[in-house]
Design an enzyme around this catalytic site. Sequence first.
Site, PDB file in Angstrom:
ATOM      1  N   ASP A 111       0.860  -1.181   0.000  1.00 61.91           N
ATOM      2  CA  ASP A 111       0.000   0.000   0.000  1.00 61.91           C
ATOM      3  C   ASP A 111       0.903   1.241   0.000  1.00 61.91           C
ATOM      4  O   ASP A 111       2.129   1.144   0.097  1.00 61.91           O
ATOM      5  CB  ASP A 111      -0.937  -0.026   1.213  1.00 61.91           C
ATOM      6  CG  ASP A 111      -2.244   0.714   0.953  1.00 61.91           C
ATOM      7  OD1 ASP A 111      -2.237   1.664   0.144  1.00 61.91           O
ATOM      8  OD2 ASP A 111      -3.271   0.364   1.569  1.00 61.91           O
ATOM      9  N   GLU A 151     -10.620   6.458   4.666  1.00 63.73           N
ATOM     10  CA  GLU A 151      -9.608   5.857   5.532  1.00 63.73           C
ATOM     11  C   GLU A 151      -9.680   6.376   6.969  1.00 63.73           C
ATOM     12  O   GLU A 151     -10.767   6.514   7.529  1.00 63.73           O
ATOM     13  CB  GLU A 151      -8.232   6.000   4.887  1.00 63.73           C
ATOM     14  CG  GLU A 151      -8.194   5.326   3.502  1.00 63.73           C
ATOM     15  CD  GLU A 151      -6.802   5.171   2.928  1.00 63.73           C
ATOM     16  OE1 GLU A 151      -5.870   4.771   3.643  1.00 63.73           O
ATOM     17  OE2 GLU A 151      -6.643   5.438   1.710  1.00 63.73           O
TER      18      GLU A 151
END
Length: 627
Positions: free
Chosen positions: A307, A513
Site C-alpha cells: 500500500d 480511511e
Amino acid sequence: MGKVSAILVGLLLLCLLGEAVQNVEIYKDPTQPIYIRIKDLMGRMSLAEKIGQMTQLDRSVATPEIMKEFSIGSLLSGGGSVPLPQATAEDWIHMVNDFQKGSLSSRLGIPMIYGIDAVHGHNSVYKATIFPHNVGLGATRDPELVKRIGAATALEVRATGIQYAFAPCIAVCRDPRWGRCYESYSEDPKIVKAMTTIITGLQGEIPTNSRAGMPYVGGKNKVAACAKHFVGDGGTTHGINENNTVIDWKGLMKIHMPAYHPSIGRGVATVMVSYSSWNGKKMHANHQLITGFLKNTLKFKGFVISDWEGIDRITSPPHANYTYSVQAGIHAGIDMVMVPFNHIEFIGILTKLVESKVIPMSRIDDAVSRILRVKFTMGLFENPLADLGLVDQLGSQAHRDLAREAVRKSMVLLKNGETADAPLLPLPKKADRILVAGTHADNLGYQCGGWTITWQGLDGNNHTQGTTILSAISAAIDPSTELVFRENPDAEFVESGNFSYAIVVVGEHPYAETAGDNSNLTIPEPGPSTITNVCGGVKCVVVVISGRPLVIQPYLPSISALVAAWLPGSEGQGVADVLFGDYGFTGKLPRTWFKTVEQLPMNFDDAYYDPLFPFGFGLTTEPAAAR
C-alpha cells in the site's frame, strides 16, 4: 593451411551466429510462450533494471527521464493526483503516454503499468460515472450486476489510458466504526466472496485452460485488478484503521480469507497488502501469510504490491528505520513497492541489501518475474500506448444507466408506515405541495462520498457531473406538484406549509480511511434537527446517505418511512425510482444495523445478537403500476 582456415572461419561463424541468436529479442515476440519471454528478458536485465521494475512512483514526482533512467516499473495516481483540474480523457492519455514513451526509450524498452484507485467507477476523473460504494453493492445481492459494473469501470479507466485499477476491496468489515467500512461489501464473508465477480468484469473471463493462480487480463478493453487489502483489514480492534486484527488462524480463514480463493481463481493480476497487523505482526512484514499462504498455498502467480508508503509503516513512527522496512517488506514477499515519492532512497537501499546478500537474488527474480508475467499477459508489450478510441466511454449514458440500476437495487427500505396496512411508500408523484429537506438532498459530493475526485471527497455540485437526489425528485414528480426545498427548515415552517408529505435526505459528510474512523456514529448536525422539525409536522420519508449504519433509533418513532441509501454516487435518479414506485424496493442490509454504539462490534453470527434491524433485513414494495 586451407583446412585450418576453414575451421577458423567456421568457428568465427559459429561465434557470430551465437551472438546473433543472443541478440534476437525473444521477449518481444508475442508468439512465444510467456514463460519463455520472461526468461529471455530477465536474462538481459541488470540488477538496477530489476529493482526499477519493483518500484512504483506517484505521477507527481515522475518524469519521462526518470522512467527511462531507472526503468521504473509502475506509476500511480494517488487520491486526487491528476494531470490538471477537470482533466479530460485526452489529457489523461497524453500524460500516461508521455511517461510510457520514457519507459519505452530505456535500454530494454519495458513498458510501465499505470495504476489508480477506481473503487466505485473511475472516481478520480472528472465526468466519470460514479457507481455506489461497495456497501451499497452488497445490499443488491447481485453478483451479475457487480460484474457489469466491473466491465464498465474497466472501459472508463482504459478511456483515460490507464491499465490498472486498485480494486476491488474485498475486506470483510466487522465494525462500522472503521473509516473504510463503505469499501466493504458486507460483514458476511459469503457476500464478499460472491462479489468477486467484479474481477471478471474488470479483467475479462479467464480462459478455461488457464493454470491455477495465473493472472489474466483480456486485452485493451480490460484492466489489471487488485484484490485488497491482504488480509484482515476489516477486523481491527474497535474498527481503528491500520490497527491490529486479533483473531486466531481458524477465524482468519473463516472470516477474512474466503474471498481471496475465488479472486485468485478468477485470475486477479495483483494483491495489495494491508496496513493492518495480525495479532501484532505487521502484514507488510508477514512472510508466513504473503509468501507461505498467498503465494505457496493459494498458488497466486500475479504480483503482490504494497500500500501507499506501506513498508514505511512497518516501523513506528513510520520511516524510522527504512533499511529494516525495505528488508522486512521484500523478504515477506512484496514484489512491487508503492514508494511512492523517493525512488532514489528505495532503490539505493534495496540495491545494497542485494549486493550484501541480505536479500537473495532469488527473491528479486521472483518479484520481477511476477511483474513481467502480468505485463506480458495483458499485452502491454504489444500495446503500450493508449489511443483515443475509448474516450467516449467516459461517463457514457450506458454506464450512467447501469449506475442508476445499481442505485435502485441498493436501496434498503427499513420502515414503511406505522403498520403494514398503511405504507407511505411508494409516494404519489401527483400531490399539491411537497417538501424536500436535508443537507444531502442537493449535494452531489455528499451522495458520492469519499474517493470521489479527491481522496477525501468533496462538498457541492460543481466538482463532477451527475444528478442530485433533489434534481431526481424534481424530474420524477408530476409537473403540477409544487416542490419546496429547504435544507434545514424550522418546525413552524413545516407545520404551516400544508405539505402532502416530506422527503428528508441527511447523513454523513465524505471521508476516506483514517479520517472516517468514528466512535459515535451519529448523524452530523443539522441532520437530527431536520428530522425532528420535519417529521414532527408532516408524514416523512427519511433517506440516510452514509457509508454504514448510523444511530437512528431515537428518531424512529417520528419517521414514517426510512431508507438506507448508502453512498449512491452520481446517479441520484435511482433513489427517486424506488421512492415513487417506478421500481420496487429489493435491497437487503449487507450489515447489521445496531441500536447503540455500545453494542459494537456486533455481527450476524454473534452468539448474542440484538440489532435494531438485523443483517439481511429489507422491506419490499411492488412497482406502483403493479399495485
